[in-house]
Every structure is written in C-alpha cells, then in structure tokens.
Design a protein around this motif. Structure first.
Motif, PDB file in Angstrom:
ATOM      1  N   GLU A  75       0.838  -1.202   0.000  1.00 39.61           N
ATOM      2  CA  GLU A  75       0.000   0.000   0.000  1.00 39.61           C
ATOM      3  C   GLU A  75       0.878   1.260   0.000  1.00 39.61           C
ATOM      4  OE1 GLU A  75      -3.325   0.485  -0.104  1.00 39.61           O
ATOM      5  OE2 GLU A  75      -3.355   2.623   0.388  1.00 39.61           O
ATOM      6  N   GLN A  84       2.416   1.765  -3.438  1.00 33.57           N
ATOM      7  CA  GLN A  84       1.490   2.271  -4.451  1.00 33.57           C
ATOM      8  C   GLN A  84       1.170   3.747  -4.190  1.00 33.57           C
ATOM      9  OE1 GLN A  84       1.366   0.428  -6.943  1.00 33.57           O
ATOM     10  NE2 GLN A  84       2.036  -1.470  -5.974  1.00 33.57           N
ATOM     11  N   ARG A  85       1.180   4.153  -2.935  1.00 30.71           N
ATOM     12  CA  ARG A  85       0.975   5.574  -2.626  1.00 30.71           C
ATOM     13  C   ARG A  85       2.153   6.415  -3.094  1.00 30.71           C
ATOM     14  NH1 ARG A  85      -1.902   6.167   3.320  1.00 30.71           N
ATOM     15  NH2 ARG A  85      -3.475   4.552   2.968  1.00 30.71           N
ATOM     16  N   ALA A 133       1.772   6.826  -6.690  1.00 32.98           N
ATOM     17  CA  ALA A 133       0.664   7.744  -6.960  1.00 32.98           C
ATOM     18  C   ALA A 133       1.100   9.188  -6.719  1.00 32.98           C
ATOM     19  CB  ALA A 133      -0.519   7.392  -6.062  1.00 32.98           C
ATOM     20  N   TYR A 174      -5.768   7.250 -12.675  1.00 36.33           N
ATOM     21  CA  TYR A 174      -6.554   6.974 -11.472  1.00 36.33           C
ATOM     22  C   TYR A 174      -7.961   7.533 -11.670  1.00 36.33           C
ATOM     23  CZ  TYR A 174      -1.919   6.028  -9.518  1.00 36.33           C
ATOM     24  OH  TYR A 174      -0.662   5.536  -9.292  1.00 36.33           O
ATOM     25  N   SER A 191     -10.240   3.981  -3.646  1.00 38.99           N
ATOM     26  CA  SER A 191      -9.021   3.681  -2.883  1.00 38.99           C
ATOM     27  C   SER A 191      -8.311   4.974  -2.496  1.00 38.99           C
ATOM     28  CB  SER A 191      -8.075   2.801  -3.704  1.00 38.99           C
ATOM     29  OG  SER A 191      -7.500   3.565  -4.750  1.00 38.99           O
ATOM     30  N   ILE A 224      -5.155   5.339  -2.551  1.00 34.25           N
ATOM     31  CA  ILE A 224      -4.113   5.534  -3.561  1.00 34.25           C
ATOM     32  C   ILE A 224      -4.613   6.433  -4.681  1.00 34.25           C
ATOM     33  CG2 ILE A 224      -2.755   4.315  -5.312  1.00 34.25           C
ATOM     34  CD1 ILE A 224      -2.994   1.832  -3.304  1.00 34.25           C
TER      35      ILE A 224
END
Ligand SMILES: [Zn+2]
Length: 470
Positions: free
Chosen positions: A269, A272-273, A276, A291, A297, A299
C-alpha cells in the motif's frame, strides 16, 4: 519543501556558481512537497552535446518509505543506514546506481517501473551489494581513462553535495550528470554485477525477503533490451544484464527458504501511494487519466488530489485532501500536503495548523519541521518567529547542510534584528553551499558582532577554522 528553478552553471568541480539560495523569496520558492533541484546543465559534452540537467527530489514521505524498505537490507549488509544517502533523481529513466562510496541514486522512472515493493527492495539489495563490495563505477572500455575519471569525479561531486541532504547542493554541480549514466558511459563490470547480485540475494535472505521481486525486475528489463538503443533501459547499461545473471537469481530463488516471503500488504500500500504521489506531482494529467475519479481507494484519491492541486484546481483538491485526512487522521503526510497546498496559494495562516499537526505526528522529520518553519516565517507575524527558530534548530541538526534551511534561520534572526546571528546563519549557509569566500566573511562578521563565548560565536569560530584549513 521547496522547488528550485535556478539552473546554475558551474564550470569546474566543486565550484559554486550563481546564487541559487539567495534569490528572491517569492512564492516561486515556497514549499513543494517535492523538492526539485535542477542541477547544472553546462556544457554536457560527455552526454552527447545535449544539455543535461539532473533534478533531485526531497520528500519526507517518499524518503520515509524507501528508507523503511532499505533498513533491513542495510542491516543485513552490515552497512550503517545513516551513512548511506539515498538520492532520488527526478527523471523518467529506469536507472539506479551507487557512486561516490555510499550514495545510492534512484531514478523516479525506476520507481514507476517497479510493480511492487519487492522489486524495488531487490534493486536496492543489489545496489547495497555494490556498496558493500566497494565497487567503483567505471568508464566503459571505449573511453579514455581521463574522461572516465572526470565523469566519476562529477558523480562524486553530486554525491558529496547531496550527501547531507541539501537543497542548495544544486549549486555545486557540474556537467551532464544524467547523461553519463544514460549514455552508456559508466557501468559496473560484469564481475561486479555477479558479485553484487550474490551479495544482494544474501542480504535479502538474511532480511527474510524474497528475491522474487529482483528476479521479476531483471526479467522485465531483459525484455526491453531488444528495443532500439535510444529507448533502452539505462539500468541495463549501468548494470550489464546477461541471461546468466537472471538464471543465477532464478536458481537462488528456487533454493531459498524465503522464496515466497513478500513484504506484506502494508508495504505494498505504501509503495502504491509513493507511485501515486510521484505521478500526481510530476505528471498530473497522466495521473488524472490513470486513477479514475470513481476509484474509492486512498491511492487513487491521493494521486488525484495531488494532480488537481498541481493543476491549480483547489476547489476540488482541498475537499479531497480533507476527506483523506478524515479517513487517516494520523497520517502526517496528508497534513503536510494540505499545509503546502494552502501556503502555496497565499493562505499561509491557514497552512500553520496542518503543518504543525504533521510535525506532531512525525517529530523526527527535519523536512517537515523545515516546512513548518518556512510557513511560520511567511506568516509575517512577529509572535511566530521564535517558534520558527526552534523548529529550524531541530531541522538544521538533521539537515545540517541545507543552505535553504540556513537561509530561513538567517531570515528569522533578521526579523529579530539580531545581525550577529544573521551573519552566523549566512556563514552556515555558505558552508552548506561550499562558498568559501562567503563563509569566511560572514563568520568573521558573526564573531565581531556576537558576544564572545556564545554558541553562535563559537560556531562562527569553528567555521572560520574549517575554511582556513582548506
Ligand atoms: Zn549492478
């Protein structure tokens, strides 16, 4: 954090050109959660005549995440984590290398190319193998030694300048850093590659982390080697990739008791952040496409909030950010981002509360404290200056060689009309920038003006002694 637009031309190693940190204090210099440092473009002969510019990113969250992943690897390697500088290069290039001893350069393009944290950790384990093995990056055979030396010195200069996490390090560099690594000019030897792989896999095993990510990453790059040279992955040139290497990693993986030991959902997690955030900042339009607006989510919403703010759409960005904060009220980085968005949009007074909260939640971060201090000074309220100076005292301990932070210190003391401390802070700024002449004159001025034996006076003496010794 901040963004530097100055592109400083430097014509010799370790020489400071221009005055990157002494520019006007306009909004352009105000904080950005990503600190982008354009490096000197200069002549760039080595990089095929193209003007090159290396930009470094400072971001409390991204550094926190990457350092967290690296910690067990450094530990397994017997490398002091504090001695390794992880330097993020903002460029859409897949590359990573170590140079100048313990400086690990990681390109944002590589972070984007990694599908999961295991791949990034695999790359870092390999790079740590180069560090532990004391490998020197070298010029390719085709190059004469003199050029290789010069290029290496350039990288060393970059590394040394950044070694202590400093925005203004920008000024110290030099020609064509980026192009060198991309244009095939520097590489580790095949022997070194094999040994870095073996060491990296050993570190992964002792950290109980699978080498699957490293294997997948190499496999993925191998598929790209068939591309035309100009589209090839820089990583496979700095780290020559062979089928033997991939096979060796595959064999190791099969035999490893940690074959399936992933880092876990929380690490994924985070990763992925991180991706992002980078896309939101660097490529807002792409982030808004990648996105989807309906994606619930964190993210996706994080990426979109950042992208919207970067596009100047505060009407949408701020409510999205508030929703993220409501969902994770203990996340320091959401508050930091909110502080930044507000401060950059001339809502400095409102930015103080979120910045303060970010520091409460992550008090060890010099970057967060520096951002708060900047907002406190920008607020223009004399009652806030002491708080700003307190935050800066902490921040400069951790980010000793940040000219930007020392400039803030000078600004704070200037507001208190303490010229002696202004001179002292400017001397520190000069040291951080490597500006010997200024370091000498400001430290002498500080010594004249400050009470003998006071902390500022003592430090000014130290600075003068250091300058004289060089
Ligand atoms: Zn390598």
């Amino acid at each position: 954090m901040l963004k530097r637009k100055d592109v400083v031309k430097a014509d010799s190693l370790f020489r400071i050109g221009g005055n990157a940190a002494t520019g006007p204090w306009g909004p352009a210099l105000l904080a950005l959660a990503l600190l982008l440092i354009p490096m000197a473009a200069a002549t760039a002969q080595e990089s095929g005549g193209r003007g090159q510019q290396m930009e470094f990113i400072r971001d409390a969250e991204i550094e926190h995440i990457i350092r967290g992943y690296a910690q067990p690897i450094f530990h397994a390697a017997g490398v002091d984590p504090d001695a390794v500088d992880i330097i993020l290069v903002q460029e859409d290039v897949i590359n990573a290398f170590v140079a100048g001893g313990q400086n690990m350069f990681i390109y944002t393009g590589l972070l984007q190319e990694c599908d999961n944290p295991e791949q990034l950790v695999g790359v870092m384990a390999h790079e740590t193998g180069h560090i532990a093995g004391g490998h020197l990056i070298r010029g390719r055979d085709a190059m004469d030694n003199a050029s290789a030396e010069a290029l290496l010195a350039t990288l060393l200069g970059v590394g040394a300048a950044i070694a202590s996490h400093q925005p203004g390090a920008a000024a110290t560099v030099i020609t064509g850093g980026t192009g060198m690594a991309e244009n095939n000019l520097l590489a580790f030897s095949r022997t070194q590659e094999g040994s870095a792989d073996a060491a990296g896999m050993r570190f992964l095993d002792s950290a109980h982390i699978t080498a699957q990510g490293f294997h997948d990453f190499l496999q993925k790059l191998a598929g790209q080697e068939l591309l035309p040279a100009n589209r090839q992955v820089a990583y496979t040139r700095t780290h020559p990739l062979t089928q033997d290497r991939i096979d060796a990693v595959a064999d190791h993986l099969q035999a490893s008791p940690w074959k399936t030991a992933m880092l876990g959902p929380a690490a994924n997690e985070q990763f992925q952040r991180l991706k992002a955030k980078l896309i939101g900042f660097i490529h807002p339009a792409l982030a808004l496409r990648r996105y989807a607006p309906g994606d619930p989510s964190i993210i996706a919403r994080y990426a979109r909030a950042i992208a919207l703010y970067r596009q100047g759409n505060l009407t949408e960005a701020l409510p999205q950010l508030d929703a993220l904060i409501a969902q994770e009220p203990k996340n320091p980085f959401f508050y930091e981002l909110k502080g930044q968005v507000l401060m950059e949009n001339q809502r400095v007074a409102e930015s103080l509360a979120p910045y303060r909260r970010s520091v409460e939640l992550l008090p060890d971060s010099g970057l967060l404290r520096g951002a708060l201090a900047q907002a406190l000074l920008e607020a223009g309220d004399p009652r806030l200056i002491d708080e700003a100076l307190r935050q800066l005292q902490f921040a400069t301990r951790q980010e000793r060689n940040s000219p930007f932070l020392w400039r803030l210190v000078a600004t704070g003391w200037g507001r208190k009309s303490n010229d002696g401390m202004v001179a002292y802070a400017l001397a520190e700024e000069a040291v951080a920038k490597g500006d010997r002449a200024m370091a000498r004159s400001e430290s002498e001025r500080a010594e004249r003006m400050l009470p003998a034996g006071s902390p500022g006076w003592l430090r000014a003496q130290d600075i003068r002694a250091i300058v004289d010794a060089h």
